[in-house]
Design a protein around this motif. Structure first.
Motif, PDB file in Angstrom:
ATOM      1  N   LEU A 165      -2.010   0.053  -3.029  1.00 25.76           N
ATOM      2  CA  LEU A 165      -1.603  -1.209  -2.407  1.00 25.76           C
ATOM      3  C   LEU A 165      -1.968  -1.238  -0.927  1.00 25.76           C
ATOM      4  O   LEU A 165      -2.357  -2.287  -0.406  1.00 25.76           O
ATOM      5  CB  LEU A 165      -0.097  -1.412  -2.580  1.00 25.76           C
ATOM      6  N   MET A 166      -1.869  -0.102  -0.252  1.00 27.02           N
ATOM      7  CA  MET A 166      -2.248  -0.060   1.163  1.00 27.02           C
ATOM      8  C   MET A 166      -3.744  -0.315   1.321  1.00 27.02           C
ATOM      9  O   MET A 166      -4.164  -1.011   2.247  1.00 27.02           O
ATOM     10  CB  MET A 166      -1.868   1.281   1.770  1.00 27.02           C
ATOM     11  N   GLN A 167      -4.563   0.245   0.430  1.00 26.38           N
ATOM     12  CA  GLN A 167      -6.013   0.049   0.512  1.00 26.38           C
ATOM     13  C   GLN A 167      -6.388  -1.402   0.216  1.00 26.38           C
ATOM     14  O   GLN A 167      -7.362  -1.916   0.761  1.00 26.38           O
ATOM     15  CB  GLN A 167      -6.725   0.984  -0.462  1.00 26.38           C
ATOM     16  N   MET A 168      -5.608  -2.069  -0.645  1.00 24.55           N
ATOM     17  CA  MET A 168      -5.879  -3.474  -0.976  1.00 24.55           C
ATOM     18  C   MET A 168      -5.414  -4.398   0.147  1.00 24.55           C
ATOM     19  O   MET A 168      -5.762  -5.582   0.144  1.00 24.55           O
ATOM     20  CB  MET A 168      -5.220  -3.842  -2.291  1.00 24.55           C
ATOM     21  N   GLY A 169      -4.622  -3.901   1.057  1.00 16.54           N
ATOM     22  CA  GLY A 169      -4.141  -4.706   2.163  1.00 16.54           C
ATOM     23  C   GLY A 169      -2.869  -5.474   1.845  1.00 16.54           C
ATOM     24  O   GLY A 169      -2.490  -6.398   2.558  1.00 16.54           O
ATOM     25  N   VAL A 170      -2.167  -5.116   0.778  1.00 18.26           N
ATOM     26  CA  VAL A 170      -0.918  -5.785   0.415  1.00 18.26           C
ATOM     27  C   VAL A 170       0.214  -5.134   1.200  1.00 18.26           C
ATOM     28  O   VAL A 170       0.342  -3.928   1.229  1.00 18.26           O
ATOM     29  CB  VAL A 170      -0.652  -5.662  -1.109  1.00 18.26           C
ATOM     30  N   HIS A 171       1.040  -5.931   1.825  1.00 21.25           N
ATOM     31  CA  HIS A 171       2.152  -5.379   2.611  1.00 21.25           C
ATOM     32  C   HIS A 171       3.439  -5.527   1.875  1.00 21.25           C
ATOM     33  O   HIS A 171       3.904  -6.472   1.487  1.00 21.25           O
ATOM     34  CB  HIS A 171       2.240  -6.065   3.974  1.00 21.25           C
TER      35      HIS A 171
END
Length: 59
Positions: A53-59
C-alpha cells in the motif's frame, strides 16, 4: 467435591507423567507449533500488505 483431587493436583500429576522434552525441540506438541506459525504468518502478511500500500501511494 465428589472425592476428586483439586484441579491443581490433577494438573501436577499429569505434568509429572509427561516425558522430558527432547534435546533441540522447542515445542512440546504440534498444535503449539501450528499456532506459532499462523501468528508469524499473519504478522508477515500484515507487513507485506502495508509495504504494498505504501508503494501504491495509498495513505
Amino acid at each position: 467435591m465428589f472425592n476428586r483431587k483439586p484441579i491443581e493436583e490433577r494438573i501436577a500429576d499429569r505434568v509429572a507423567k509427561r516425558p522430558p522434552l527432547k534435546e533441540g525441540k522447542h515445542f512440546e506438541h504440534k498444535p503449539a507449533l501450528i499456532v506459532f506459525l499462523v501468528v508469524i504468518g499473519l504478522v508477515l502478511v500484515k507487513f507485506v500488505g502495508m509495504f504494498v500500500l505504501m508503494q501504491m501511494g495509498v495513505h
